[in-house]
Scaffold this motif. Sequence first.
Motif, PDB file in Angstrom:
ATOM      1  N   LEU A 232      -1.923  60.370 -13.184  1.00 27.32           N
ATOM      2  CA  LEU A 232      -2.207  59.111 -12.500  1.00 27.32           C
ATOM      3  C   LEU A 232      -3.423  58.461 -13.142  1.00 27.32           C
ATOM      4  CD1 LEU A 232      -2.158  57.034 -10.122  1.00 27.32           C
ATOM      5  CD2 LEU A 232      -3.530  58.678  -8.821  1.00 27.32           C
ATOM      6  N   GLU A 233      -3.234  57.228 -13.617  1.00 25.64           N
ATOM      7  CA  GLU A 233      -4.351  56.419 -14.108  1.00 25.64           C
ATOM      8  C   GLU A 233      -4.644  55.328 -13.081  1.00 25.64           C
ATOM      9  OE1 GLU A 233      -4.090  55.282 -18.526  1.00 25.64           O
ATOM     10  OE2 GLU A 233      -2.021  55.742 -17.951  1.00 25.64           O
ATOM     11  N   ILE A 234      -5.885  55.217 -12.672  1.00 34.04           N
ATOM     12  CA  ILE A 234      -6.297  54.107 -11.811  1.00 34.04           C
ATOM     13  C   ILE A 234      -7.285  53.278 -12.617  1.00 34.04           C
ATOM     14  CG2 ILE A 234      -7.289  53.391  -9.621  1.00 34.04           C
ATOM     15  CD1 ILE A 234      -6.514  56.027  -8.431  1.00 34.04           C
ATOM     16  N   ILE A 235      -6.877  52.047 -12.923  1.00 32.05           N
ATOM     17  CA  ILE A 235      -7.662  51.187 -13.796  1.00 32.05           C
ATOM     18  C   ILE A 235      -8.130  49.948 -13.049  1.00 32.05           C
ATOM     19  CG2 ILE A 235      -6.417  52.024 -15.830  1.00 32.05           C
ATOM     20  CD1 ILE A 235      -4.920  49.343 -15.891  1.00 32.05           C
ATOM     21  N   TYR A 236      -9.051  49.239 -13.666  1.00 32.88           N
ATOM     22  CA  TYR A 236      -9.551  47.991 -13.086  1.00 32.88           C
ATOM     23  C   TYR A 236      -9.425  46.916 -14.147  1.00 32.88           C
ATOM     24  CZ  TYR A 236     -12.278  44.967 -10.047  1.00 32.88           C
ATOM     25  OH  TYR A 236     -12.672  43.938  -9.215  1.00 32.88           O
ATOM     26  N   GLU A 237      -8.320  46.166 -14.092  1.00 33.49           N
ATOM     27  CA  GLU A 237      -8.061  45.144 -15.107  1.00 33.49           C
ATOM     28  C   GLU A 237      -7.538  43.866 -14.459  1.00 33.49           C
ATOM     29  OE1 GLU A 237      -8.582  43.109 -17.606  1.00 33.49           O
ATOM     30  OE2 GLU A 237      -8.738  45.045 -18.657  1.00 33.49           O
ATOM     31  N   PRO A 238      -8.419  42.891 -14.216  1.00 35.01           N
ATOM     32  CA  PRO A 238      -7.970  41.639 -13.601  1.00 35.01           C
ATOM     33  C   PRO A 238      -7.243  40.703 -14.559  1.00 35.01           C
ATOM     34  CG  PRO A 238     -10.320  41.531 -14.034  1.00 35.01           C
ATOM     35  CD  PRO A 238      -9.878  42.929 -14.389  1.00 35.01           C
ATOM     36  N   VAL A 239      -7.362  40.928 -15.869  1.00 34.36           N
ATOM     37  CA  VAL A 239      -6.758  40.028 -16.854  1.00 34.36           C
ATOM     38  C   VAL A 239      -5.830  40.842 -17.753  1.00 34.36           C
ATOM     39  CG1 VAL A 239      -7.160  38.363 -18.700  1.00 34.36           C
ATOM     40  CG2 VAL A 239      -8.812  38.561 -16.820  1.00 34.36           C
ATOM     41  N   LYS A 240      -4.534  40.568 -17.662  1.00 36.41           N
ATOM     42  CA  LYS A 240      -3.547  41.285 -18.463  1.00 36.41           C
ATOM     43  C   LYS A 240      -2.828  40.317 -19.399  1.00 36.41           C
ATOM     44  CE  LYS A 240      -1.147  42.700 -14.984  1.00 36.41           C
ATOM     45  NZ  LYS A 240       0.004  43.350 -14.312  1.00 36.41           N
ATOM     46  N   PHE A 241      -2.552  40.770 -20.606  1.00 35.65           N
ATOM     47  CA  PHE A 241      -1.794  39.996 -21.587  1.00 35.65           C
ATOM     48  C   PHE A 241      -0.505  40.734 -21.917  1.00 35.65           C
ATOM     49  CE2 PHE A 241      -6.186  38.748 -22.254  1.00 35.65           C
ATOM     50  CZ  PHE A 241      -6.106  37.371 -22.412  1.00 35.65           C
ATOM     51  N   GLY A 242       0.577  39.978 -22.106  1.00 37.34           N
ATOM     52  CA  GLY A 242       1.843  40.598 -22.439  1.00 37.34           C
ATOM     53  C   GLY A 242       2.672  39.729 -23.357  1.00 37.34           C
ATOM     54  N   LEU A 243       3.735  40.314 -23.895  1.00 41.47           N
ATOM     55  CA  LEU A 243       4.650  39.619 -24.798  1.00 41.47           C
ATOM     56  C   LEU A 243       6.074  39.748 -24.290  1.00 41.47           C
ATOM     57  CD1 LEU A 243       3.288  40.871 -28.259  1.00 41.47           C
ATOM     58  CD2 LEU A 243       2.937  38.597 -27.250  1.00 41.47           C
ATOM     59  N   LYS A 244       6.833  38.670 -24.437  1.00 43.66           N
ATOM     60  CA  LYS A 244       8.261  38.689 -24.135  1.00 43.66           C
ATOM     61  C   LYS A 244       8.921  37.599 -24.951  1.00 43.66           C
ATOM     62  CE  LYS A 244      11.676  38.586 -20.413  1.00 43.66           C
ATOM     63  NZ  LYS A 244      11.900  38.511 -18.947  1.00 43.66           N
ATOM     64  N   GLY A 245       9.947  37.960 -25.717  1.00 49.25           N
ATOM     65  CA  GLY A 245      10.659  36.986 -26.532  1.00 49.25           C
ATOM     66  C   GLY A 245       9.763  36.281 -27.526  1.00 49.25           C
ATOM     67  N   GLY A 246       8.745  36.974 -28.008  1.00 50.57           N
ATOM     68  CA  GLY A 246       7.839  36.390 -28.987  1.00 50.57           C
ATOM     69  C   GLY A 246       6.804  35.447 -28.396  1.00 50.57           C
TER      70      GLY A 246
END
Length: 317
Positions: A232-246
């Motif tokens: 189990l990882e418990i993280i603190y990340e209010p800003v997430k970046f992701g990719l989909k379809g380039g």
Amino acid sequence: MNPKRIAAICGCLVLPLFLLSFCFADEEFTATVQKYEYRIPDLTVVGTPKWYSIAPKDTLLDLARQNGLGYNSLDLLFPKMDAWIPPRGKKIFIPTFWVLPPSQHYQLVINIPELRLYFFDRSSSTVQTYPIGIGDEGWESPMGTYFINEKRPNPSWYIPVSLQEKYGMAVMPPGPENPLGEFTMKFSAGPYGIHGTAMPWGVGRLVSHGCIRCYPEHIRILYPQVPIGTKLEIIYEPVKFGLKGGRVFIEAHPDVYRRMPDYSKYAFDKLAQLPFAKQVDQKKFQVAITLQNGVPTDITRTDSEDSSLMVSELTQE
């Protein structure tokens, strides 16, 4: 039953008393296992958003729960909308899609600012995701890497000494008033666990003394799938970046525990570290981190799009 006793049963520190009439609603909610395919690094936005026309007797709390969301997901998106009497017939956006958290993607991952749990299966490259309630200010949920070290169905709650006077007992037996709900999975951070709840409307809120609360229908799904020893990882990340379809997406959430001295600087610094930073439209990016509405937002640089149309339209209520 006096107000103190009711507050103890619901296990919430800051919810207004008008929520209490909903704590033990008879309406049954059900859920099934839903797995989303992902691929690191080029497919890290999962799920599909939808539109819904508000029907008579709908509340935003019901709509959130019916769609596997916490209350925060719709409250952030529609901050001006009456949660109890939303406008009938209005078509609203339901954000049933998510940017995966930046983690090791072991098995269980909890991201505190978005109040959400992810359950990864590396063998099939699929992920399940569920909303949660977390620790209130002063009772913050812990961060770190742990493992599940105990599981109990129909658990009794062994109340911490510091809270026994408040609750009037040392052990609360299983039952509808027990804040642990039907199942609990303790993890190696001391007294904390992932469990159900007697007060489902606390999911998507800061309500607990540090534990992680799931809707009853979701803990029923998770409990049999998660063996003792699960990471189990418990993280603190209010800003997430992701990719989909380039294309590049950002999902920005409020700094719920107020850990960021300068949210904007934090977000810009994080963007600068990404290999696809040059693909990002700076105006779209700025709008997203200003709104912090928790919705995955396409911030890909283009010449033809209105750089703030989508996120602005979704938050006008």
